[in-house]
Motif scaffolding. Structure first.
Motif, PDB file in Angstrom:
ATOM      1  N   THR B  60      34.605 -66.592  76.156  1.00 50.17           N
ATOM      2  CA  THR B  60      35.484 -65.421  76.150  1.00 50.17           C
ATOM      3  C   THR B  60      35.475 -64.786  77.533  1.00 50.17           C
ATOM      4  O   THR B  60      34.677 -65.147  78.402  1.00 50.17           O
ATOM      5  CB  THR B  60      34.964 -64.384  75.139  1.00 50.17           C
ATOM      6  OG1 THR B  60      33.647 -64.001  75.548  1.00 50.17           O
ATOM      7  CG2 THR B  60      34.923 -64.955  73.728  1.00 50.17           C
ATOM      8  N   GLY B  61      36.349 -63.815  77.720  1.00 56.39           N
ATOM      9  CA  GLY B  61      36.377 -63.070  78.977  1.00 56.39           C
ATOM     10  C   GLY B  61      35.066 -62.352  79.210  1.00 56.39           C
ATOM     11  O   GLY B  61      34.620 -62.198  80.349  1.00 56.39           O
ATOM     12  N   GLU B  62      34.412 -61.927  78.123  1.00 58.52           N
ATOM     13  CA  GLU B  62      33.127 -61.230  78.250  1.00 58.52           C
ATOM     14  C   GLU B  62      32.062 -62.185  78.793  1.00 58.52           C
ATOM     15  O   GLU B  62      31.222 -61.787  79.622  1.00 58.52           O
ATOM     16  CB  GLU B  62      32.639 -60.678  76.897  1.00 58.52           C
ATOM     17  CG  GLU B  62      33.402 -59.474  76.388  1.00 58.52           C
ATOM     18  CD  GLU B  62      34.778 -59.824  75.864  1.00 58.52           C
ATOM     19  OE1 GLU B  62      34.922 -60.910  75.254  1.00 58.52           O
ATOM     20  OE2 GLU B  62      35.725 -59.064  76.115  1.00 58.52           O
ATOM     21  N   ASP B  63      32.115 -63.414  78.289  1.00 53.19           N
ATOM     22  CA  ASP B  63      31.157 -64.416  78.809  1.00 53.19           C
ATOM     23  C   ASP B  63      31.334 -64.569  80.316  1.00 53.19           C
ATOM     24  O   ASP B  63      30.359 -64.621  81.067  1.00 53.19           O
ATOM     25  CB  ASP B  63      31.384 -65.783  78.134  1.00 53.19           C
ATOM     26  CG  ASP B  63      31.063 -65.752  76.656  1.00 53.19           C
ATOM     27  OD1 ASP B  63      30.161 -64.977  76.267  1.00 53.19           O
ATOM     28  OD2 ASP B  63      31.698 -66.506  75.892  1.00 53.19           O
ATOM     29  N   TYR B 198      39.031 -71.712  76.119  1.00 51.92           N
ATOM     30  CA  TYR B 198      38.382 -72.230  77.339  1.00 51.92           C
ATOM     31  C   TYR B 198      37.002 -72.760  76.976  1.00 51.92           C
ATOM     32  O   TYR B 198      36.206 -72.054  76.360  1.00 51.92           O
ATOM     33  CB  TYR B 198      38.259 -71.128  78.395  1.00 51.92           C
ATOM     34  CG  TYR B 198      39.590 -70.767  79.022  1.00 51.92           C
ATOM     35  CD1 TYR B 198      40.164 -71.611  79.984  1.00 51.92           C
ATOM     36  CD2 TYR B 198      40.263 -69.609  78.668  1.00 51.92           C
ATOM     37  CE1 TYR B 198      41.386 -71.296  80.549  1.00 51.92           C
ATOM     38  CE2 TYR B 198      41.483 -69.286  79.238  1.00 51.92           C
ATOM     39  CZ  TYR B 198      42.042 -70.134  80.179  1.00 51.92           C
ATOM     40  OH  TYR B 198      43.237 -69.836  80.738  1.00 51.92           O
ATOM     41  N   ASP B 199      36.741 -74.018  77.333  1.00 57.33           N
ATOM     42  CA  ASP B 199      35.432 -74.577  76.969  1.00 57.33           C
ATOM     43  C   ASP B 199      34.494 -74.764  78.168  1.00 57.33           C
ATOM     44  O   ASP B 199      33.447 -75.379  78.055  1.00 57.33           O
ATOM     45  CB  ASP B 199      35.606 -75.899  76.201  1.00 57.33           C
ATOM     46  CG  ASP B 199      36.351 -76.945  77.005  1.00 57.33           C
ATOM     47  OD1 ASP B 199      36.625 -76.699  78.201  1.00 57.33           O
ATOM     48  OD2 ASP B 199      36.650 -78.020  76.445  1.00 57.33           O
ATOM     49  N   ARG B 200      34.901 -74.291  79.339  1.00 62.39           N
ATOM     50  CA  ARG B 200      34.015 -74.402  80.516  1.00 62.39           C
ATOM     51  C   ARG B 200      34.086 -73.152  81.378  1.00 62.39           C
ATOM     52  O   ARG B 200      35.122 -72.482  81.414  1.00 62.39           O
ATOM     53  CB  ARG B 200      34.446 -75.573  81.408  1.00 62.39           C
ATOM     54  CG  ARG B 200      34.345 -76.901  80.742  1.00 62.39           C
ATOM     55  CD  ARG B 200      34.824 -77.968  81.692  1.00 62.39           C
ATOM     56  NE  ARG B 200      35.161 -79.159  80.940  1.00 62.39           N
ATOM     57  CZ  ARG B 200      35.736 -80.224  81.470  1.00 62.39           C
ATOM     58  NH1 ARG B 200      36.048 -80.221  82.755  1.00 62.39           N
ATOM     59  NH2 ARG B 200      35.994 -81.269  80.746  1.00 62.39           N
ATOM     60  N   ILE B 201      32.991 -72.901  82.062  1.00 57.33           N
ATOM     61  CA  ILE B 201      33.000 -71.891  83.136  1.00 57.33           C
ATOM     62  C   ILE B 201      32.463 -72.574  84.392  1.00 57.33           C
ATOM     63  O   ILE B 201      31.385 -73.174  84.354  1.00 57.33           O
ATOM     64  CB  ILE B 201      32.127 -70.655  82.791  1.00 57.33           C
ATOM     65  CG1 ILE B 201      32.700 -69.924  81.572  1.00 57.33           C
ATOM     66  CG2 ILE B 201      32.035 -69.728  83.988  1.00 57.33           C
ATOM     67  CD1 ILE B 201      31.857 -68.723  81.125  1.00 57.33           C
ATOM     68  N   TYR B 202      33.254 -72.508  85.458  1.00 61.78           N
ATOM     69  CA  TYR B 202      32.791 -73.061  86.735  1.00 61.78           C
ATOM     70  C   TYR B 202      32.167 -71.932  87.533  1.00 61.78           C
ATOM     71  O   TYR B 202      32.726 -70.840  87.615  1.00 61.78           O
ATOM     72  CB  TYR B 202      33.972 -73.636  87.529  1.00 61.78           C
ATOM     73  CG  TYR B 202      34.433 -74.989  87.041  1.00 61.78           C
ATOM     74  CD1 TYR B 202      33.989 -75.523  85.837  1.00 61.78           C
ATOM     75  CD2 TYR B 202      35.321 -75.741  87.807  1.00 61.78           C
ATOM     76  CE1 TYR B 202      34.421 -76.760  85.397  1.00 61.78           C
ATOM     77  CE2 TYR B 202      35.756 -76.989  87.380  1.00 61.78           C
ATOM     78  CZ  TYR B 202      35.304 -77.481  86.173  1.00 61.78           C
ATOM     79  OH  TYR B 202      35.726 -78.702  85.749  1.00 61.78           O
ATOM     80  N   VAL B 203      31.014 -72.235  88.135  1.00 55.77           N
ATOM     81  CA  VAL B 203      30.260 -71.186  88.824  1.00 55.77           C
ATOM     82  C   VAL B 203      30.048 -71.558  90.296  1.00 55.77           C
ATOM     83  O   VAL B 203      29.718 -72.707  90.618  1.00 55.77           O
ATOM     84  CB  VAL B 203      28.878 -70.985  88.143  1.00 55.77           C
ATOM     85  CG1 VAL B 203      28.088 -69.898  88.855  1.00 55.77           C
ATOM     86  CG2 VAL B 203      29.058 -70.646  86.683  1.00 55.77           C
ATOM     87  N   ASP B 204      30.265 -70.568  91.152  1.00 49.83           N
ATOM     88  CA  ASP B 204      29.962 -70.732  92.581  1.00 49.83           C
ATOM     89  C   ASP B 204      28.795 -69.805  92.895  1.00 49.83           C
ATOM     90  O   ASP B 204      28.876 -68.601  92.632  1.00 49.83           O
ATOM     91  CB  ASP B 204      31.203 -70.355  93.397  1.00 49.83           C
ATOM     92  CG  ASP B 204      30.972 -70.519  94.891  1.00 49.83           C
ATOM     93  OD1 ASP B 204      30.144 -71.381  95.265  1.00 49.83           O
ATOM     94  OD2 ASP B 204      31.620 -69.798  95.671  1.00 49.83           O
ATOM     95  N   LEU B 205      27.704 -70.356  93.415  1.00 53.43           N
ATOM     96  CA  LEU B 205      26.517 -69.541  93.699  1.00 53.43           C
ATOM     97  C   LEU B 205      26.532 -69.080  95.153  1.00 53.43           C
ATOM     98  O   LEU B 205      26.979 -69.828  96.041  1.00 53.43           O
ATOM     99  CB  LEU B 205      25.240 -70.340  93.427  1.00 53.43           C
ATOM    100  CG  LEU B 205      25.016 -70.807  91.979  1.00 53.43           C
ATOM    101  CD1 LEU B 205      23.771 -71.670  91.900  1.00 53.43           C
ATOM    102  CD2 LEU B 205      24.884 -69.603  91.050  1.00 53.43           C
TER     103      LEU B 205
END
Lengths: 237, 770
Positions: B60-63, B198-205
């Motif tokens: 979700t958007g909260e995630d 949406y089943d993924r979140i891409y993260v940039d550290l």
């Protein structure tokens, strides 16, 4: 003295070497007879053609003209295989630089011929004959020049050849050692009745020969018969 | 110098060839490895490749906000990917992966044509390879099918994307086939269904600056971020995948490690042989020229001048050989390897690269050759002129202890002569044996690799998984649905999942396979015998056990990537599999661990219609045995190329070393051979004597080489694919082929050399001492 038939006959023998466009005539129209049991010395300066004569006689090289007979058989008509058999059975060769097989002991060098199926005398006896029985297990590198030459003679005579060829056999030895070697070679003719042909440039050696062949510029200049050859021990140089 | 080189042409040529082959192999792999490594780094940098990927059934958007608020996170964005189809103008259909996005700041599209994407934009962005192969252009209208819905989109751009660098759309492909299927990007608003999950979140550290070549700190930052994320997001079926675990990154790293091994081990061996060649050749050269050296010194040449003259031989030859090898290696095998890599990795920045390493290696080899040369010659060269001019008698010795045994007296002349010759020329002999060992072991590896790859295909699809079809189910398919299919197709239900297995010192993602009753999914033990899965425990694959340092009998901890709790079970058996590494157990045992059996594959011998893939939402894919085998064969074909290269290299080594050592030995024995000829030995007999030594050297080398070959094969197989395994047992075939090839090669080479016996001029050969 009873007339013996010739063992070796050279008839109009010639030898020409060709290297590129350079032609060199080493022997020209050589005629020679050597009797059985004779000690013959081929004498002459360097480049005269005496070693070439010896090489042709031993079947190491091929004549480019004329014929060579050994015991009635024409050497110049033999193929490589028959020449190999001739060298294995009938000829013993002693070189100036011994040419022993460095990886074999003195005894094994003498015994080498038995590997060819040639009947040879007991190799230890052959070494005894040249006074080297106690050095039988030494490698050539562990022997002096004179000792190596004696092993080389033992190897040459062990197969009891009819002909012993020696090319400057004392060339690399000092006087005393050379004299010992000469004595052994002379005995092969005198004691054992072998036909011996020896090449040398040392004219003093002519005194121990039955026949002296003077070679010059590829031809035989003269042949002298020695009625009373000296003992090798009497020679000094 | 040129005259010396000409007179010793065979020896110098062999040194040249060894250096040539060393740099040939090195530069071919290095140009490709460095080029691809830098290319990937550039690709990842220019597209800001993801550092972490979260996958779950729905975010979700909260995630997303929760992830973005983590201190280590620079930015994050939502995505989802699903497979559908595109109907082409020719009327045919092709598989297409649809990626729906909201933002595109992480793992950005790399536009090659058309307009850049902005959030909310309509239209579709198509991958470059697929667009090229299917003749799709910007502005085209495409007819698309997704989740049973047909819709059209206009092509807004042609692009590449780094997460599809190594891209297989489904498991019917063992290797990527670019252009045959494609991937596309669309804004989330373009989803044709009712609502998009949406089943993924891409993260940039923010603490990971490098993209491909990560530092230790950056790797630690990835681990710490993973822990933070898992502590923050409490979702069912959450998996957190670090960039180092991403398939493209992981397989590229694997390729680079394999190439690194190839460019280290093989050139290292060639250089070693070349240095032995320098040692044997130069020692003999200076020994032969001792009179000349003595004369030069007597004439006033300094020790250094003479030393430099001889050292320059090795330096010049190795320099020429290495340089030529590097140039030819770059333009031939290097270009070929690069083309092969381009077949498997789609990277617009991939270029071959000329690094500084070949220059350093060339310089290093030349310096080493110079030093070897120096140590080989210094004993003679450092003497004064009078000592050098005095001839040194050869120091021959016996054959060692064997002469004291009863056996010695039974040996003939040839055996004694050869044994002593071998003992007196140990370096030459060892070099010869080493060459034959390398040649024969590489042959066993090459033939063995060919046999194993063919056997793996048979092993996997005839012995272990002989089912005619597999039906793969979507994550939404429940047990009852899968069970119905299993009943209808009289199939066997299997659950395949990824789990993180804790080893002794490390952990790794592997497969968990849970099998229901049936005989279509089988197992074999380490000796290739069929085995039943244990009732009171699980079985671990031999490969996983080796990598994780685990043993049969140990209690092993594993967990699903989206869970925190570990599951513990004892590994009571070890199984061997060519491709499925990890842990396996029966359904009963799995349920006994208080786990729910959720099958996602059915194996069946009945024919399953292919159109289930598009017509039934619960079916993800239907794959026939033939499709699996075709994919395996495609992989085998690319392996055949390396088999051919290995064969060529082994034959070159064999010929060069045997010929070099043979000629060296023959030249040194010329006088002895002439003596034997004078004594009446026939040419045939002398050739047989020489052949006996050759048979001894080749026989010894081949015997060791055959034993070593299986080890070499093990190293090559292990390095080529870390997830592949094989039973390292070969049929007699590879050994017999390698034995005969090495032996026949050796006999031919020796026959060629010893044919010169006939031409030896006895008078010339015996003329002088030197």
């Amino acid at each position: 003295m009873e007339e013996t038939r010739p063992l070796i006959v050279f008839e109009n023998v010639g030898k020409i070497y060709r290297t590129g466009s350079v032609v060199y005539e080493a022997l020209h129209d050589v005629n020679l007879e050597i009797k059985e049991g004779e000690l013959t010395v081929l004498l002459g300066p360097s480049g005269a053609g005496k070693s070439t004569l010896l090489n042709l006689l031993g079947g190491l090289d091929a004549a480019t003209g004329g014929k060579i007979y050994f015991g009635g058989e024409e050497l110049t008509a033999m193929d490589d295989k028959r020449l190999g058999r001739f060298r294995a059975k009938d000829v013993g060769i002693v070189f100036q630089f011994y040419n022993l097989v460095p990886t074999l002991t003195a005894l094994e060098n003498v015994d080498l011929m038995s590997d060819l199926g040639v009947e040879i005398m007991d190799p230890l006896k052959a070494l005894e004959m040249v006074g080297l029985a106690e050095r039988k297990d030494n490698f050539p590198s562990q022997l002096s020049g004179g000792q190596q030459q004696r092993v080389s003679i033992a190897r040459a005579v062990a197969k009891m050849p009819r002909l012993l060829l020696c090319d400057e056999p004392t060339g690399a030895l000092d006087t005393n050692t050379g004299r010992e070697v000469l004595k052994i070679i002379q005995d092969q003719s005198r004691v054992y009745g072998k036909t011996v042909v020896m090449v040398t440039h040392n004219s003093l050696f002519a005194e121990i020969a039955d026949k002296v062949v003077y070679v010059k510029n590829g031809t035989i200049e003269k042949i002298i018969i020695n009625d009373e050859p000296k003992d090798a021990e009497e020679i000094n140089w | 110098m040129l005259r010396d080189l000409r007179q010793n042409i065979i020896q110098f040529l062999s040194i040249f060839i060894m250096c040539f082959v060393a740099l040939f192999v090195f530069e071919a792999f290095d140009s490709d490895t460095r080029g691809f490594g830098d290319g990937v780094d550039t690709y990842y940098r220019s597209t800001n490749f993801l550092d972490m990927m979260l996958a779950s059934e729905g975010f979700t958007g909260e995630d997303l906000i929760a992830v973005k608020n983590l201190p280590d996170v620079e930015t994050a964005e939502l995505r989802t990917a699903m497979n559908g189809k595109v109907r082409l103008s020719s009327g045919t259909e092709a598989k297409l992966e649809f990626n729906f996005i909201g933002d595109n700041n992480v793992s950005q599209m790399l536009l090659t044509e058309g307009e850049p994407y902005d959030p909310g934009d309509p239209g579709i962005w198509i991958d470059r390879n697929f667009a090229g192969a299917k003749n799709i252009r910007v502005g085209d209208s495409l007819s698309l099918i997704l989740d049973g819905t047909e819709f059209t989109e206009t092509v807004r751009g042609i692009m590449d994307n780094p997460e599809h660098m190594y891209f297989m759309i489904d498991e019917t492909y063992a290797e990527p086939e670019y252009g045959e299927y494609g991937f596309a990007y669309l804004d989330g608003g373009e989803y044709p269904g009712e609502s998009l999950t949406y089943d993924r979140i891409y993260v940039d550290l923010n603490s990971v600056d490098n993209q491909f070549f990560l530092t230790g700190e950056e790797e630690a930052a990835l681990d710490s971020a993973k822990v933070d994320i898992m502590g923050t997001i409490s979702k069912t079926a959450l998996s957190v995948i670090k960039k180092t675990e991403e398939i493209g990154y992981d397989s590229m790293k694997g390729e680079m490690e394999y190439n690194l091994m190839m460019e280290t081990i093989f050139p290292g061996l060639f250089v070693f042989i070349a240095l032995l060649g320098v040692m044997t050749t130069m020692t003999r050269l200076v020994t032969r020229q001792r009179t000349l050296i003595g004369a030069l010194k007597a004439l006033g040449f300094s020790r250094e001048a003479v030393m430099w003259h001889y050292i320059s031989y090795a330096v010049v030859i190795t320099l020429l050989g290495s340089t030529a090898g590097a140039v030819v290696g770059y333009w031939t095998l290097g270009v070929q390897l690069h083309a092969n890599m381009n077949m498997f990795y789609s990277n617009p920045y991939a270029r071959m690269k000329l690094s500084i390493l070949p220059f350093l290696l060339t310089a290093g080899i030349s310096v080493l050759a110079g030093l070897t040369n120096y140590f080989a010659c210094r004993r003679l060269l450092s003497k004064n002129a009078s000592e050098i001019l005095k001839p040194e008698p050869p120091a021959f010795a016996g054959a060692g202890f064997i002469e004291k045994t009863f056996l010695w007296k039974k040996l003939g002349f040839a055996a004694r002569w050869n044994l002593r010759d071998v003992n007196n020329n140990r370096l030459r002999t060892v070099t010869g044996i080493l060459g034959v060992i390398m040649c024969s072991s590489l042959m066993v590896a090459a033939f063995g690799s060919d046999e194993l790859s063919h056997r793996s295909e048979h092993w996997e699809y005839n012995e272990l998984n002989p089912a005619a079809y597999t039906i793969g189910f979507s994550p939404d398919a429940d047990y009852v649905t899968v069970y119905d299919y299993a009943r209808q197709y009289r199939g066997q239900m299997v659950e395949k999942e990824q789990v993180e297995i804790e080893g002794n010192g490390s952990s790794r993602l592997y497969n968990l396979v849970v099998v229901d009753k049936g005989n279509l999914y089988r197992f074999q033990d380490e000796n290739g015998n069929y085995m039943e899965l244990p009732e009171n425990g699980m079985a671990i694959s031999a490969k996983a056990a080796e990598v994780l340092d685990l043993k049969k009998g140990e209690v092993i901890k594993f967990k699903f990537p989206d869970k925190k709790e570990y599951i513990e079970a004892r590994a009571t058996a070890v199984y061997k599999s060519p491709g499925t590494q990890g842990i396996v157990m029966t359904r009963e045992f799995y349920e006994g661990l208080k786990q729910e059996f959720k099958p996602n594959i059915v194996y069946t011998d009945m024919t399953v219609p292919k159109n289930y893939e598009t017509e039934r939402p619960e079916v993800a894919n239907v794959t026939s045995k033939e499709e699996y085998m075709r994919a395996a064969r495609d992989k085998t074909e690319s392996m055949n190329e390396s088999v051919v290269y290995t064969m060529i290299v082994s034959v070159v080594i064999g010929i060069v070393v045997m010929y070099n050592m043979g000629v060296l030995s023959f030249v040194e024995k010329t006088r002895e051979i002439a003596t034997l000829k004078v004594l009446g030995f026939t040419t045939a007999k002398i050739r047989w004597i020489l052949q006996q030594q050759n048979i001894f050297i080749t026989g010894t080398g081949t015997a060791v080489g055959l034993m070593l070959g299986i080890k070499v094969l093990g190293v090559l197989e292990g390095a080529s694919d870390p997830d592949a395994d094989s039973i390292l047992q070969l049929s007699p075939g590879p050994y017999i082929y390698a034995f005969f090839l090495a032996f026949v090669l050796s006999l031919i080479v020796n026959a060629a050399i010893s044919s010169k016996v006939k031409d030896i001029n006895m008078v010339e050969a015996l003329k002088g001492v030197e």
